[in-house]
Design a protein around this motif. Structure first.
Motif, PDB file in Angstrom:
ATOM      1  N   GLY A 158     -68.343 -40.588 -95.055  1.00  0.00           N
ATOM      2  CA  GLY A 158     -67.073 -41.015 -94.466  1.00  0.00           C
ATOM      3  C   GLY A 158     -66.654 -40.105 -93.322  1.00  0.00           C
ATOM      4  N   ARG A 159     -66.891 -38.815 -93.501  1.00  0.00           N
ATOM      5  CA  ARG A 159     -66.528 -37.878 -92.438  1.00  0.00           C
ATOM      6  C   ARG A 159     -67.365 -38.109 -91.192  1.00  0.00           C
ATOM      7  N   ALA A 160     -68.634 -38.376 -91.365  1.00  0.00           N
ATOM      8  CA  ALA A 160     -69.517 -38.612 -90.225  1.00  0.00           C
ATOM      9  C   ALA A 160     -69.128 -39.899 -89.507  1.00  0.00           C
ATOM     10  N   ALA A 161     -68.711 -40.916 -90.269  1.00  0.00           N
ATOM     11  CA  ALA A 161     -68.299 -42.179 -89.647  1.00  0.00           C
ATOM     12  C   ALA A 161     -67.029 -41.968 -88.847  1.00  0.00           C
ATOM     13  N   ILE A 162     -66.086 -41.212 -89.394  1.00  0.00           N
ATOM     14  CA  ILE A 162     -64.843 -40.938 -88.659  1.00  0.00           C
ATOM     15  C   ILE A 162     -65.140 -40.116 -87.409  1.00  0.00           C
ATOM     16  N   LEU A 163     -66.032 -39.142 -87.501  1.00  0.00           N
ATOM     17  CA  LEU A 163     -66.420 -38.326 -86.360  1.00  0.00           C
ATOM     18  C   LEU A 163     -67.075 -39.186 -85.281  1.00  0.00           C
ATOM     19  N   ALA A 164     -67.931 -40.122 -85.674  1.00  0.00           N
ATOM     20  CA  ALA A 164     -68.587 -41.007 -84.707  1.00  0.00           C
ATOM     21  C   ALA A 164     -67.558 -41.887 -84.002  1.00  0.00           C
ATOM     22  N   VAL A 165     -66.594 -42.405 -84.762  1.00  0.00           N
ATOM     23  CA  VAL A 165     -65.547 -43.240 -84.168  1.00  0.00           C
ATOM     24  C   VAL A 165     -64.711 -42.423 -83.188  1.00  0.00           C
ATOM     25  N   VAL A 166     -64.377 -41.185 -83.557  1.00  0.00           N
ATOM     26  CA  VAL A 166     -63.579 -40.324 -82.670  1.00  0.00           C
ATOM     27  C   VAL A 166     -64.353 -40.003 -81.395  1.00  0.00           C
ATOM     28  N   VAL A 167     -65.624 -39.680 -81.506  1.00  0.00           N
ATOM     29  CA  VAL A 167     -66.454 -39.376 -80.323  1.00  0.00           C
ATOM     30  C   VAL A 167     -66.551 -40.601 -79.423  1.00  0.00           C
ATOM     31  N   CYS A 168     -66.746 -41.782 -79.993  1.00  0.00           N
ATOM     32  CA  CYS A 168     -66.797 -43.015 -79.190  1.00  0.00           C
ATOM     33  C   CYS A 168     -65.463 -43.273 -78.509  1.00  0.00           C
ATOM     34  N   ALA A 169     -64.366 -43.042 -79.205  1.00  0.00           N
ATOM     35  CA  ALA A 169     -63.044 -43.253 -78.611  1.00  0.00           C
ATOM     36  C   ALA A 169     -62.814 -42.290 -77.451  1.00  0.00           C
ATOM     37  N   ILE A 170     -63.219 -41.050 -77.610  1.00  0.00           N
ATOM     38  CA  ILE A 170     -63.070 -40.074 -76.519  1.00  0.00           C
ATOM     39  C   ILE A 170     -63.938 -40.474 -75.334  1.00  0.00           C
ATOM     40  N   ALA A 171     -65.173 -40.870 -75.614  1.00  0.00           N
ATOM     41  CA  ALA A 171     -66.081 -41.266 -74.527  1.00  0.00           C
ATOM     42  C   ALA A 171     -65.531 -42.478 -73.780  1.00  0.00           C
ATOM     43  N   MET A 172     -65.005 -43.456 -74.519  1.00  0.00           N
ATOM     44  CA  MET A 172     -64.469 -44.659 -73.863  1.00  0.00           C
ATOM     45  C   MET A 172     -63.187 -44.344 -73.105  1.00  0.00           C
ATOM     46  N   SER A 173     -62.389 -43.409 -73.620  1.00  0.00           N
ATOM     47  CA  SER A 173     -61.154 -43.078 -72.911  1.00  0.00           C
ATOM     48  C   SER A 173     -61.443 -42.263 -71.649  1.00  0.00           C
ATOM     49  N   LEU A 174     -62.571 -41.576 -71.587  1.00  0.00           N
ATOM     50  CA  LEU A 174     -62.935 -40.804 -70.406  1.00  0.00           C
ATOM     51  C   LEU A 174     -63.753 -41.613 -69.386  1.00  0.00           C
ATOM     52  N   ALA A 175     -64.303 -42.721 -69.777  1.00  0.00           N
ATOM     53  CA  ALA A 175     -65.185 -43.481 -68.893  1.00  0.00           C
ATOM     54  C   ALA A 175     -64.446 -43.984 -67.649  1.00  0.00           C
ATOM     55  N   TYR A 176     -63.275 -44.567 -67.815  1.00  0.00           N
ATOM     56  CA  TYR A 176     -62.533 -45.120 -66.674  1.00  0.00           C
ATOM     57  C   TYR A 176     -62.062 -44.027 -65.712  1.00  0.00           C
ATOM     58  N   PRO A 177     -61.474 -42.935 -66.189  1.00  0.00           N
ATOM     59  CA  PRO A 177     -61.078 -41.879 -65.241  1.00  0.00           C
ATOM     60  C   PRO A 177     -62.259 -41.265 -64.488  1.00  0.00           C
ATOM     61  N   ILE A 178     -63.377 -41.107 -65.154  1.00  0.00           N
ATOM     62  CA  ILE A 178     -64.556 -40.555 -64.481  1.00  0.00           C
ATOM     63  C   ILE A 178     -65.058 -41.525 -63.408  1.00  0.00           C
ATOM     64  N   ARG A 179     -65.067 -42.809 -63.725  1.00  0.00           N
ATOM     65  CA  ARG A 179     -65.490 -43.811 -62.747  1.00  0.00           C
ATOM     66  C   ARG A 179     -64.548 -43.804 -61.542  1.00  0.00           C
ATOM     67  N   GLU A 180     -63.253 -43.710 -61.772  1.00  0.00           N
ATOM     68  CA  GLU A 180     -62.277 -43.653 -60.675  1.00  0.00           C
ATOM     69  C   GLU A 180     -62.450 -42.376 -59.857  1.00  0.00           C
ATOM     70  N   TYR A 181     -62.730 -41.267 -60.522  1.00  0.00           N
ATOM     71  CA  TYR A 181     -62.948 -40.002 -59.829  1.00  0.00           C
ATOM     72  C   TYR A 181     -64.149 -40.110 -58.889  1.00  0.00           C
ATOM     73  N   VAL A 182     -65.237 -40.677 -59.380  1.00  0.00           N
ATOM     74  CA  VAL A 182     -66.434 -40.833 -58.549  1.00  0.00           C
ATOM     75  C   VAL A 182     -66.150 -41.764 -57.376  1.00  0.00           C
ATOM     76  N   ALA A 183     -65.430 -42.851 -57.611  1.00  0.00           N
ATOM     77  CA  ALA A 183     -65.099 -43.779 -56.530  1.00  0.00           C
ATOM     78  C   ALA A 183     -64.206 -43.109 -55.491  1.00  0.00           C
ATOM     79  N   GLN A 184     -63.245 -42.293 -55.943  1.00  0.00           N
ATOM     80  CA  GLN A 184     -62.371 -41.587 -55.014  1.00  0.00           C
ATOM     81  C   GLN A 184     -63.141 -40.543 -54.206  1.00  0.00           C
ATOM     82  N   ARG A 185     -64.065 -39.857 -54.826  1.00  0.00           N
ATOM     83  CA  ARG A 185     -64.883 -38.875 -54.087  1.00  0.00           C
ATOM     84  C   ARG A 185     -65.723 -39.587 -53.026  1.00  0.00           C
ATOM     85  N   ARG A 186     -66.265 -40.757 -53.363  1.00  0.00           N
ATOM     86  CA  ARG A 186     -67.039 -41.538 -52.405  1.00  0.00           C
ATOM     87  C   ARG A 186     -66.154 -41.968 -51.232  1.00  0.00           C
TER      88      ARG A 186
END
Length: 139
Positions: free
Chosen positions: A9-37
């Motif tokens: 259960g702990r590993a499943a919660i950790l995987a969900v948290v890591v996926c949530a962090i990755a998905m929440s960072l994906a859009y800002p990183i994409r915008e950052y790269v587009a702005q740098r371009r």
């Protein structure tokens, strides 16, 4: 011995948290790269504009020089000073092969201002005929 489950259960919660962090960072990183371009593209445009500005300011300095204006008037308009004798030498070898064909009558080419004036006169008459260089239109 009891076999442990592979996903706790702990590993499943950790995987969900890591996926949530990755998905929440994906859009800002994409915008950052587009702005740098976009910043890089704007910097290139700015450098090009500064280069053009430098060329135009150099051209402005050149056009402010009376000696350059006199030289351009001589070259472009065949201008002669009041105490000067000027000659225009026409070299047919420089202009390509302009020899008339056998049996053809040579025709003198009129200057650009004469052709312009003849076209204005033809437009005033409204006859719609084109004026060829060196020929006067028939009335």
């Amino acid at each position: 011995m009891k076999k442990r489950p592979q996903l706790t259960g702990r590993a499943a919660i950790l995987a969900v948290v890591v996926c949530a962090i990755a998905m929440s960072l994906a859009y800002p990183i994409r915008e950052y790269v587009a702005q740098r371009r976009q910043i890089a593209q704007l910097e290139r445009q700015q450098a090009q504009a500064l280069k053009e500005l430098a060329e135009l300011s150099e051209r402005t300095k050149q056009l402010d020089d009376p000696a350059y204006i006199r030289q351009q008037a001589r070259v472009r308009l065949h201008y002669c000073g009041t105490a000067e004798k000027c000659y225009v030498v026409r070299d047919s070898a420089r202009q390509g092969d302009t020899r008339p064909k056998a049996g053809a009558t040579p025709r003198a080419k009129s200057p650009w201002y004469q052709t312009l004036w003849e076209s204005i006169e033809a437009a005033d008459r409204g006859d719609g005929r084109r004026v060829e260089a060196g020929r006067t239109p028939a009335p």
